[in-house]
Design a protein around this motif. Sequence first.
Motif, PDB file in Angstrom:
ATOM      1  N   GLU A 259       3.149   8.351  21.857  1.00 26.81           N
ATOM      2  CA  GLU A 259       4.634   8.571  22.009  1.00 26.81           C
ATOM      3  C   GLU A 259       5.277   7.115  21.647  1.00 26.81           C
ATOM      4  OE1 GLU A 259       5.025   8.955  26.350  1.00 26.81           O
ATOM      5  OE2 GLU A 259       4.144  10.965  26.218  1.00 26.81           O
ATOM      6  N   HIS A 260       4.622   5.762  22.118  1.00 28.74           N
ATOM      7  CA  HIS A 260       5.276   4.758  21.441  1.00 28.74           C
ATOM      8  C   HIS A 260       5.278   4.483  20.028  1.00 28.74           C
ATOM      9  CE1 HIS A 260       4.126   2.767  25.926  1.00 28.74           C
ATOM     10  NE2 HIS A 260       5.259   3.705  25.719  1.00 28.74           N
ATOM     11  N   ILE A 261       4.218   4.830  19.505  1.00 31.38           N
ATOM     12  CA  ILE A 261       4.074   4.916  17.968  1.00 31.38           C
ATOM     13  C   ILE A 261       5.234   5.613  17.057  1.00 31.38           C
ATOM     14  CG2 ILE A 261       2.803   5.563  15.939  1.00 31.38           C
ATOM     15  CD1 ILE A 261       0.280   4.895  17.410  1.00 31.38           C
ATOM     16  N   ALA A 262       5.568   6.915  17.832  1.00 32.45           N
ATOM     17  CA  ALA A 262       6.618   7.883  17.162  1.00 32.45           C
ATOM     18  C   ALA A 262       7.720   7.003  17.730  1.00 32.45           C
ATOM     19  CB  ALA A 262       6.595   8.806  17.786  1.00 32.45           C
ATOM     20  N   GLN A 263       8.186   6.454  18.460  1.00 35.92           N
ATOM     21  CA  GLN A 263       9.406   5.626  18.858  1.00 35.92           C
ATOM     22  C   GLN A 263       9.624   4.493  18.006  1.00 35.92           C
ATOM     23  OE1 GLN A 263       8.953   4.567  23.053  1.00 35.92           O
ATOM     24  NE2 GLN A 263       9.073   6.823  23.799  1.00 35.92           N
ATOM     25  N   LYS A 264       8.355   3.720  17.446  1.00 38.10           N
ATOM     26  CA  LYS A 264       8.693   2.736  16.754  1.00 38.10           C
ATOM     27  C   LYS A 264       8.761   3.218  15.367  1.00 38.10           C
ATOM     28  CE  LYS A 264       7.767  -1.829  15.847  1.00 38.10           C
ATOM     29  NZ  LYS A 264       8.187  -2.855  16.670  1.00 38.10           N
ATOM     30  N   GLN A 265       8.267   4.254  14.922  1.00 42.24           N
ATOM     31  CA  GLN A 265       8.311   4.890  13.752  1.00 42.24           C
ATOM     32  C   GLN A 265       9.897   5.131  13.468  1.00 42.24           C
ATOM     33  OE1 GLN A 265       6.480   8.390  12.867  1.00 42.24           O
ATOM     34  NE2 GLN A 265       6.647   8.121  10.653  1.00 42.24           N
ATOM     35  N   GLN A 266      10.512   5.585  14.625  1.00 43.51           N
ATOM     36  CA  GLN A 266      12.145   6.208  14.510  1.00 43.51           C
ATOM     37  C   GLN A 266      12.705   4.806  14.404  1.00 43.51           C
ATOM     38  OE1 GLN A 266      12.317   8.451  17.908  1.00 43.51           O
ATOM     39  NE2 GLN A 266      11.125   9.996  17.250  1.00 43.51           N
ATOM     40  N   ALA A 267      12.493   3.727  15.459  1.00 44.03           N
ATOM     41  CA  ALA A 267      13.378   2.598  15.324  1.00 44.03           C
ATOM     42  C   ALA A 267      13.271   1.943  13.867  1.00 44.03           C
ATOM     43  CB  ALA A 267      12.655   1.818  16.422  1.00 44.03           C
ATOM     44  N   VAL A 268      11.879   1.657  13.296  1.00 48.04           N
ATOM     45  CA  VAL A 268      11.984   0.913  12.256  1.00 48.04           C
ATOM     46  C   VAL A 268      12.766   1.586  11.080  1.00 48.04           C
ATOM     47  CG1 VAL A 268      10.244   0.067  10.450  1.00 48.04           C
ATOM     48  CG2 VAL A 268      10.028  -0.423  12.833  1.00 48.04           C
ATOM     49  N   ALA A 269      12.584   3.167  11.109  1.00 45.51           N
ATOM     50  CA  ALA A 269      13.215   3.972   9.971  1.00 45.51           C
ATOM     51  C   ALA A 269      14.584   3.553   9.733  1.00 45.51           C
ATOM     52  CB  ALA A 269      12.848   5.256  10.072  1.00 45.51           C
ATOM     53  N   ARG A 270      15.133   3.696  11.366  1.00 46.41           N
ATOM     54  CA  ARG A 270      16.566   3.664  11.481  1.00 46.41           C
ATOM     55  C   ARG A 270      17.084   2.195  10.981  1.00 46.41           C
ATOM     56  NH1 ARG A 270      16.583   5.467  15.970  1.00 46.41           N
ATOM     57  NH2 ARG A 270      16.363   3.739  17.354  1.00 46.41           N
ATOM     58  N   GLN A 271      16.566   1.041  11.305  1.00 46.34           N
ATOM     59  CA  GLN A 271      16.774  -0.011  10.955  1.00 46.34           C
ATOM     60  C   GLN A 271      16.881  -0.469   9.478  1.00 46.34           C
ATOM     61  OE1 GLN A 271      14.714  -3.603  12.709  1.00 46.34           O
ATOM     62  NE2 GLN A 271      15.741  -4.862  11.672  1.00 46.34           N
ATOM     63  N   LEU A 272      15.687   0.145   8.787  1.00 43.13           N
ATOM     64  CA  LEU A 272      15.810   0.025   7.380  1.00 43.13           C
ATOM     65  C   LEU A 272      16.702   0.990   6.688  1.00 43.13           C
ATOM     66  CD1 LEU A 272      11.881  -0.407   7.118  1.00 43.13           C
ATOM     67  CD2 LEU A 272      13.409  -2.115   6.815  1.00 43.13           C
ATOM     68  N   GLY A 273      17.291   2.026   7.319  1.00 42.11           N
ATOM     69  CA  GLY A 273      17.989   2.697   6.719  1.00 42.11           C
ATOM     70  C   GLY A 273      17.488   3.838   5.824  1.00 42.11           C
ATOM     71  N   ILE A 274      16.049   4.234   6.115  1.00 36.52           N
ATOM     72  CA  ILE A 274      15.331   5.026   5.458  1.00 36.52           C
ATOM     73  C   ILE A 274      14.710   6.406   6.091  1.00 36.52           C
ATOM     74  CG2 ILE A 274      14.137   3.142   3.842  1.00 36.52           C
ATOM     75  CD1 ILE A 274      11.676   3.384   5.810  1.00 36.52           C
ATOM     76  N   ALA A 275      14.532   7.296   5.639  1.00 31.34           N
ATOM     77  CA  ALA A 275      13.872   8.527   6.082  1.00 31.34           C
ATOM     78  C   ALA A 275      12.487   8.506   6.894  1.00 31.34           C
ATOM     79  CB  ALA A 275      13.877   9.633   5.180  1.00 31.34           C
ATOM     80  N   GLU A 276      12.386   8.924   8.282  1.00 33.20           N
ATOM     81  CA  GLU A 276      11.017   8.673   8.696  1.00 33.20           C
ATOM     82  C   GLU A 276       9.917   9.277   8.060  1.00 33.20           C
ATOM     83  OE1 GLU A 276      10.417   9.962  12.748  1.00 33.20           O
ATOM     84  OE2 GLU A 276      12.801   9.871  13.100  1.00 33.20           O
ATOM     85  N   ARG A 277      10.072  10.113   6.918  1.00 33.05           N
ATOM     86  CA  ARG A 277       8.861  10.445   6.434  1.00 33.05           C
ATOM     87  C   ARG A 277       8.805   9.567   5.143  1.00 33.05           C
ATOM     88  NH1 ARG A 277      13.516  13.434   4.399  1.00 33.05           N
ATOM     89  NH2 ARG A 277      13.934  12.903   2.246  1.00 33.05           N
ATOM     90  N   ASP A 278       9.561   8.601   5.002  1.00 33.07           N
ATOM     91  CA  ASP A 278       9.077   7.679   4.074  1.00 33.07           C
ATOM     92  C   ASP A 278       8.297   6.105   4.669  1.00 33.07           C
ATOM     93  OD1 ASP A 278      10.103   8.781   1.963  1.00 33.07           O
ATOM     94  OD2 ASP A 278      12.032   8.002   2.324  1.00 33.07           O
ATOM     95  N   LEU A 279       8.148   6.279   5.906  1.00 33.31           N
ATOM     96  CA  LEU A 279       7.638   5.305   6.719  1.00 33.31           C
ATOM     97  C   LEU A 279       6.328   5.809   7.393  1.00 33.31           C
ATOM     98  CD1 LEU A 279       7.387   2.408   7.793  1.00 33.31           C
ATOM     99  CD2 LEU A 279       9.091   3.467   9.910  1.00 33.31           C
ATOM    100  N   LEU A 280       5.226   5.477   6.659  1.00 32.84           N
ATOM    101  CA  LEU A 280       3.873   6.041   7.246  1.00 32.84           C
ATOM    102  C   LEU A 280       3.095   5.136   8.199  1.00 32.84           C
ATOM    103  CD1 LEU A 280       2.461   7.577   3.965  1.00 32.84           C
ATOM    104  CD2 LEU A 280       4.016   8.603   5.464  1.00 32.84           C
ATOM    105  N   VAL A 281       2.868   5.697   9.131  1.00 33.53           N
ATOM    106  CA  VAL A 281       1.995   4.698  10.344  1.00 33.53           C
ATOM    107  C   VAL A 281       0.661   4.833  10.019  1.00 33.53           C
ATOM    108  CG1 VAL A 281       1.759   4.330  12.613  1.00 33.53           C
ATOM    109  CG2 VAL A 281       3.982   5.362  11.956  1.00 33.53           C
ATOM    110  N   ILE A 282      -0.240   3.789   9.848  1.00 36.94           N
ATOM    111  CA  ILE A 282      -1.596   3.729   9.718  1.00 36.94           C
ATOM    112  C   ILE A 282      -2.182   2.520  10.465  1.00 36.94           C
ATOM    113  CG2 ILE A 282      -1.210   4.618   7.349  1.00 36.94           C
ATOM    114  CD1 ILE A 282      -2.333   1.780   6.653  1.00 36.94           C
ATOM    115  N   SER A 283      -3.583   2.593  10.432  1.00 38.91           N
ATOM    116  CA  SER A 283      -4.208   1.656  11.218  1.00 38.91           C
ATOM    117  C   SER A 283      -5.728   1.525  10.060  1.00 38.91           C
ATOM    118  CB  SER A 283      -4.661   1.654  12.589  1.00 38.91           C
ATOM    119  OG  SER A 283      -5.740   0.660  12.915  1.00 38.91           O
ATOM    120  N   VAL A 284      -5.776   0.395   9.485  1.00 39.39           N
ATOM    121  CA  VAL A 284      -6.781   0.214   8.671  1.00 39.39           C
ATOM    122  C   VAL A 284      -8.053   0.000   9.412  1.00 39.39           C
ATOM    123  CG1 VAL A 284      -8.039  -1.441   6.992  1.00 39.39           C
ATOM    124  CG2 VAL A 284      -5.470  -0.474   6.775  1.00 39.39           C
TER     125      VAL A 284
END
Length: 295
Positions: A179-204
């Motif tokens: 839930e927190h990852i999804a919220q972070k993805q939304q917040a960062v995409a909104r700040q950068l002014g990009i679509a959420e699909r262009d921001l991929l969340v990963i963990s190496v």
Amino acid sequence: MKKPSGYALIRRHLRRYPRSLRQSLIHELDQLVTCEPVIGIMGKTGVGKSSLCNALFRSEVCAVNAVEACTREPQRVRLRFGSHYLTLIDLPGVGESLQRDDEYRELYRELMPQLDMVLWVLKADDRAFTIEEQFYQAVFVGYNGPQPPLIWVLNQADKTEPAEQWNWSSAQPSVLQAEHIAQKQQAVARQLGIAERDLLVISVRGRYRLSRLVEAMITRLPKQTRSPLVPHLQTGYRTEVVISSARTGFGEAVVEVIDRIIDLAPLPQVARSALQTVTHTVARAARTVWSFFFG
């Protein structure tokens, strides 16, 4: 130098073409097979750029520019696997030296035409991305020329709170973390002014969604650079989606090459039309021998 059997099969399908066209087509096919993708890696120190590259690619480092971490110049790393090469350009970290950001803007604009793709890596547990936002607007949004595809990568998702709930055995976040990852993805995409699909969340470190990143890279790369990237990938990331996209892109690139050569050739219209009717037969042959070149 004798061409291997993969070229022999292609040649059989080119017998209807005039000799001069056949030679040009084989030369252009060579260019497609030996194409060297160039990928820029952006991000501050500590976001995991090196670990990401090590996780994705299995190739040998065959040439490295040994430079200090504080360099103003990008570090180029050339990877080799068999006869295929891949260049990674580690771009200077934005915001780490504010007095140099103006220089970096010029540097990035100069590099833009050389890049087939940019991966911009961020840390999931960072709280603000104002510097990245400003730099993105100034360099990418404000750039008038053709731009390489840009994929934003939010790394270190395993550090998302509550970090102790990360399931290392299944390589998955807990329900609350997700839930927190999804919220972070939304917040960062909104700040950068990009679509959420262009921001991929990963963990190496957590082995989380790396396959999705590779699939996004393959589908967004220019078609002529998709197949040459595949041999460099770790075996686990050469999925059906990746192979299919690369193979299709190779066939489409072959069609474009053939059409361009026919258009430039001094041929009567009747002959031109006749050759164009067999274009897709040659492309199918190229897809058939794809594994020979890139498998």
